[in-house]
Design a protein around this motif. Structure first.
Motif, mmCIF file in Angstrom:
data_model
loop_
_atom_site.group_PDB
_atom_site.id
_atom_site.type_symbol
_atom_site.label_atom_id
_atom_site.label_comp_id
_atom_site.label_asym_id
_atom_site.label_seq_id
_atom_site.Cartn_x
_atom_site.Cartn_y
_atom_site.Cartn_z
ATOM 1 N N GLN A 5 -27.416 -4.619 -30.433
ATOM 2 C CA GLN A 5 -28.711 -4.505 -29.760
ATOM 3 C C GLN A 5 -28.643 -3.621 -28.513
ATOM 4 N N THR A 6 -27.452 -3.489 -27.914
ATOM 5 C CA THR A 6 -27.282 -2.584 -26.779
ATOM 6 C C THR A 6 -27.477 -1.142 -27.227
ATOM 7 N N LEU A 7 -26.872 -0.785 -28.364
ATOM 8 C CA LEU A 7 -27.028 0.564 -28.904
ATOM 9 C C LEU A 7 -28.460 0.792 -29.383
ATOM 10 N N THR A 8 -29.073 -0.237 -29.942
ATOM 11 C CA THR A 8 -30.462 -0.117 -30.396
ATOM 12 C C THR A 8 -31.389 0.168 -29.223
ATOM 13 N N PHE A 9 -31.169 -0.531 -28.100
ATOM 14 C CA PHE A 9 -31.982 -0.276 -26.906
ATOM 15 C C PHE A 9 -31.859 1.177 -26.473
ATOM 16 N N LEU A 10 -30.636 1.711 -26.440
ATOM 17 C CA LEU A 10 -30.420 3.096 -26.018
ATOM 18 C C LEU A 10 -31.082 4.079 -26.986
ATOM 19 N N LYS A 11 -31.032 3.777 -28.275
ATOM 20 C CA LYS A 11 -31.678 4.644 -29.270
ATOM 21 C C LYS A 11 -33.181 4.702 -29.028
ATOM 22 N N GLU A 12 -33.787 3.551 -28.790
ATOM 23 C CA GLU A 12 -35.230 3.504 -28.572
ATOM 24 C C GLU A 12 -35.618 4.150 -27.238
ATOM 25 N N ARG A 19 -41.465 5.347 -17.629
ATOM 26 C CA ARG A 19 -41.397 4.127 -16.822
ATOM 27 C C ARG A 19 -42.184 2.971 -17.418
ATOM 28 N N ASP A 20 -43.306 3.240 -18.060
ATOM 29 C CA ASP A 20 -44.105 2.159 -18.641
ATOM 30 C C ASP A 20 -43.318 1.432 -19.733
ATOM 31 N N TRP A 21 -42.705 2.211 -20.638
ATOM 32 C CA TRP A 21 -41.923 1.592 -21.715
ATOM 33 C C TRP A 21 -40.730 0.842 -21.142
ATOM 34 N N PHE A 22 -40.071 1.445 -20.173
ATOM 35 C CA PHE A 22 -38.879 0.814 -19.603
ATOM 36 C C PHE A 22 -39.233 -0.512 -18.932
ATOM 37 N N GLN A 23 -40.315 -0.527 -18.183
ATOM 38 C CA GLN A 23 -40.709 -1.768 -17.510
ATOM 39 C C GLN A 23 -41.082 -2.847 -18.527
ATOM 40 N N ALA A 24 -41.715 -2.426 -19.625
ATOM 41 C CA ALA A 24 -42.080 -3.396 -20.666
ATOM 42 C C ALA A 24 -40.854 -3.938 -21.387
ATOM 43 N N ASN A 25 -39.765 -3.176 -21.338
ATOM 44 C CA ASN A 25 -38.525 -3.573 -22.015
ATOM 45 C C ASN A 25 -37.391 -3.850 -21.032
ATOM 46 N N LYS A 26 -37.765 -4.150 -19.789
ATOM 47 C CA LYS A 26 -36.776 -4.372 -18.740
ATOM 48 C C LYS A 26 -35.823 -5.520 -19.088
ATOM 49 N N ALA A 27 -36.338 -6.552 -19.713
ATOM 50 C CA ALA A 27 -35.491 -7.693 -20.084
ATOM 51 C C ALA A 27 -34.414 -7.268 -21.080
ATOM 52 N N ARG A 28 -34.778 -6.386 -22.011
ATOM 53 C CA ARG A 28 -33.807 -5.871 -22.983
ATOM 54 C C ARG A 28 -32.742 -5.030 -22.285
ATOM 55 N N TYR A 29 -33.175 -4.232 -21.310
ATOM 56 C CA TYR A 29 -32.216 -3.435 -20.540
ATOM 57 C C TYR A 29 -31.233 -4.343 -19.805
ATOM 58 N N ASP A 30 -31.755 -5.394 -19.184
ATOM 59 C CA ASP A 30 -30.890 -6.308 -18.436
ATOM 60 C C ASP A 30 -29.833 -6.930 -19.347
ATOM 61 N N VAL A 31 -30.229 -7.310 -20.555
ATOM 62 C CA VAL A 31 -29.275 -7.893 -21.517
ATOM 63 C C VAL A 31 -28.231 -6.850 -21.909
ATOM 64 N N ALA A 32 -28.689 -5.621 -22.158
ATOM 65 C CA ALA A 32 -27.767 -4.547 -22.543
ATOM 66 C C ALA A 32 -26.779 -4.265 -21.414
ATOM 67 N N ILE A 67 -28.490 3.566 -14.553
ATOM 68 C CA ILE A 67 -29.156 4.232 -15.673
ATOM 69 C C ILE A 67 -30.280 5.149 -15.177
ATOM 70 N N TYR A 68 -30.623 5.015 -13.906
ATOM 71 C CA TYR A 68 -31.704 5.809 -13.331
ATOM 72 C C TYR A 68 -31.199 7.210 -12.959
ATOM 73 N N ARG A 69 -31.889 8.236 -13.425
ATOM 74 C CA ARG A 69 -31.496 9.603 -13.156
ATOM 75 C C ARG A 69 -32.044 10.075 -11.806
ATOM 76 N N ASP A 70 -31.272 10.918 -11.133
ATOM 77 C CA ASP A 70 -31.755 11.569 -9.914
ATOM 78 C C ASP A 70 -32.447 12.862 -10.348
ATOM 79 N N ILE A 71 -33.775 12.858 -10.304
ATOM 80 C CA ILE A 71 -34.540 13.997 -10.832
ATOM 81 C C ILE A 71 -35.074 14.912 -9.733
ATOM 82 N N ARG A 72 -34.644 14.673 -8.491
ATOM 83 C CA ARG A 72 -35.200 15.429 -7.356
ATOM 84 C C ARG A 72 -34.976 16.930 -7.494
#
Length: 221
Positions: A5-12, A19-32, A67-72
């Motif tokens: 499921q960790t690899l599945t999260f990264l694939k998705e 940011r909207d998708w990530f926040q909606a799936n924040k719990a999955r990220y935390d588990v990964a 996991i957060y990129r520096d995009i400045r």
């Protein structure tokens, strides 16, 4: 081991890097992330026995990169990395630089690596000098059949187009002296990462990287 499921999260995340998708799936990220931290902990337990310069009390949470990129200053404005990076620093070199690194990215893009990537000028000078003085020691490591089988041709890394100052073009080791980085890496498949023996396999590969890291640390001592 890494959970499927960790690899599945990264694939998705690749297809939904916003940011909207990530926040909606924040719990999955935390588990990964917790899975990666647990896997890192498992590796750290055996790593000091492979390389005594690795602190056995490393904090696995600090080893796992953000996991957060520096995009400045980047044209790529995607906010998240599509992988987990894990750094295992070593002691015994001035200002660091020589380390082991694990990259977790689905689609057989994962790998375990060692060495020094893009050394700063002072360190680069010291490593080149060590190669010039003791090239046979490094060549014994990187030309070993098992090393080549695991990591490929060391000399095929990016090189300077010109000869570094202070060296002659006909130096018998100029191909090593001209390298910009001094790293070796071994690919890891998704199947290998998700198997029960994943940590042991990674430690086995690191054991083959260890002599190279010792050579580089000695250059900086």
């Amino acid at each position: 081991m890494i959970q499927t499921q960790t690899l599945t999260f990264l694939k998705e995340l690749v297809d939904n890097n916003d940011r909207d998708w990530f926040q909606a799936n924040k719990a999955r990220y935390d588990v990964a992330r917790e899975n990666v931290i647990a896997f890192t902990t498992e590796i750290i337990k055996g790593l000091h026995n492979v390389d005594p310069a690795v602190n056995p009390d490393l904090d696995p949470k600090k080893c796992v990169m953000r996991i957060y990129r520096d995009i400045r200053f980047s044209k790529n404005k995607l906010p998240y990395k599509n992988n987990f990076g894990v750094s295992f620093p070593t002691q015994g070199s001035k200002n660091g630089g020589v380390e082991y690194y694990m990259h977790i990215q689905p689609g057989s893009k994962s790998f375990i690596a060692g060495g020094y990537w893009m050394p700063e000028a002072e360190h680069l000078k010291a490593i080149r000098q060590e190669i010039d003085y003791n090239a046979d020691d490094l060549k014994k490591i990187i030309d070993d059949k098992e090393f080549v089988k695991l990591f490929g041709e060391y000399r095929k890394q990016e090189q300077l187009k010109t000869t570094p100052k202070g060296y002659e073009a006909d130096n018998e080791n100029i191909d090593l002296i001209k390298l910009k980085s001094f790293i070796a890496w071994h690919p890891l498949t998704d199947k290998e990462l998700t198997s029960k023996g994943a940590a042991e396999e990674i430690l086995r590969v690191i054991a083959k990287l260890y002599p190279m890291n010792v050579f580089l640390r000695n250059a900086l001592a």
